[in-house]
Design an enzyme around this catalytic site. Sequence first.
Site, PDB file in Angstrom:
ATOM      1  N   SER A  12       0.822  -1.195   0.000  1.00 48.18           N
ATOM      2  CA  SER A  12       0.000   0.000   0.000  1.00 48.18           C
ATOM      3  C   SER A  12       0.853   1.240   0.000  1.00 48.18           C
ATOM      4  O   SER A  12       2.053   1.197   0.234  1.00 48.18           O
ATOM      5  CB  SER A  12      -0.903   0.015   1.227  1.00 48.18           C
ATOM      6  OG  SER A  12      -0.138   0.358   2.363  1.00 48.18           O
ATOM      7  N   LYS A  13       0.222   2.332  -0.261  1.00 51.31           N
ATOM      8  CA  LYS A  13       0.950   3.591  -0.321  1.00 51.31           C
ATOM      9  C   LYS A  13       1.693   3.890   0.960  1.00 51.31           C
ATOM     10  O   LYS A  13       2.753   4.483   0.957  1.00 51.31           O
ATOM     11  CB  LYS A  13      -0.027   4.728  -0.623  1.00 51.31           C
ATOM     12  CG  LYS A  13      -0.522   4.678  -2.050  1.00 51.31           C
ATOM     13  CD  LYS A  13      -1.370   5.867  -2.373  1.00 51.31           C
ATOM     14  CE  LYS A  13      -1.930   5.711  -3.779  1.00 51.31           C
ATOM     15  NZ  LYS A  13      -2.821   6.795  -4.149  1.00 51.31           N
TER      16      LYS A  13
END
Length: 482
Positions: free
Chosen positions: A249-250
């Site tokens: 994920s970011k």
Amino acid sequence: MNKVRTRFAPSPTGFMHIGNLRTCLYAYLFAKKNNGTFVLRIEDTDQERYVEGAVDVIYSTLKKAGIEHDEGPDKDGGYGPYIQSQRKSLYLDYAKELVEKGGAYYCFCDKARLESLKDGNGVAKYDKHCLSLSKEEVEKRLANGEQYVIRQNIPTDGVSEYEDMVFGHISVPNEDMEDGVLIKSDGMPTYNFANVVDDHLMAINYVIRGVEYLSSTPKYNLMYDAFGWERPHYMHLSPIMKDAQRKLSKRYGDANFEDFLDKGYLPEAIVNYIALLGWSPKGTDEKLSMQQLKEQFDVDGISKSPSIFDEAKMRWLNGEYIKQMPPTEFAEVARPYFEQSKVAGKYDYTELAKLLIPRVEILGEIPEKVNFLEEFGKYDTSMYEHKKMKITKELALANLVAIREELKDVDDWSDGNLKQLGTALAEKLGIKSGQIFLPLRLAITGAQSTPGGATEMAELLGKEESMRRLDFSIELLSKESI
RNA sequence: GGCUCCAUGGUCAAGCGGUCAAGACAUCGCCCUUUCACGGCGGUAACUCGGGUUCGAUUCCCGAUGGAGUCACCA
């Protein structure tokens, strides 16, 4: 069968995440495989998360990745507008229609009441309190200007079912689903509602998205049914993981398309790799061009379980792409990396490219591989100890002295000539040629690993510099042997 | 925790009742070599665990375990 229409509907929140890009890629490939249409829709209703310039990032990412949308904000296909914020006015009317049809209802409950519904775990399920309001009562409260939301009316019993193209049969008891909000109190639609309306209006018949929607899809189907619309086909995709527990994920960084580009990955290699993450082609060929992907993509090959992102494999694949590049092309794409290295502007990049191509997996390795050309000083002499070649520091020193003697009056400093002289010298001394070349390479580069052999490096450096370094190394070794 | 899914080497994965259980990355070793690489060859390494069904289960069913997702006026 109707023409296949798929869509990619990102929120403009910054750089494109690898997981998103893969979802996009699959939707694109599926459409192209079936001669269908691939639509780009921007979901920018959440102004709080909106990031300036993010729409441009989406365009540029798709372009670099080689994904070409058939319809989108910049390519009208008659189903626009393709930007959700420009569709605001649509949703409320559809919601009202749904209320008419019994698929939704007005709700006037306030925060406090909703709060009181929560159980011990803080989990609340709306109790359909406002469903029982009479039509007159609703009219009256609306006329009074009371705040309201519109909620979906989900049956309290029975089971909702559908066939997912990758997961197969999915069934969810209706009682486990909540009457979610469709229209917020500010009059704007929630994602859930806007999505259904948009997909229908844009005639999307194959919805391809992440698994996070797998279990809420029955709710969407209920809406399609209540409207009397035809349900689309669904294809849900398992997430890409950073490791066994964590989703890529970011928040963990390094998972953006742009980041990999910066590290020196080629866009086609990234696309090729993520296509393989969660999908496997029929054959054993793994290096596939976009064209091949379009031809070979197939729902059968999509995996149901989450897959862990393995940068090592992507790196290898990138190396494969680099190996097939012509030197001029390599020099071109590698230009920024040459420019940030110490050799910037001092060498012919195409010549360096020839040496670098088989030795580099990602472009980011370039500076460390070429810096020795401009950078030379004291280094670790233990590199001269090579047991396979039967070389010791002492022997290396002796050989280097012999080499200097042999080369000091040589004018033709070309790779070929040096190679010949070296081989002849080895013969004269009765030793293996490697015992000449290994010490020589080390002596003039000071590096364990170099983009080429001893004579290639010598030619690159030129006679003057080579001799200077040779002297330096001889002195370095002499000091140590005292 | 409820619900929905998922489960083959370290990783990506093929397999869809009978296979010595593919292939790729990584790893290890050997060969080639003019050293660094490239390349070639080979090795190590897997069906989560129990019950069934079946002549026969990696494959079908059930359970356990493990994992993922989801339970918002966020998308």
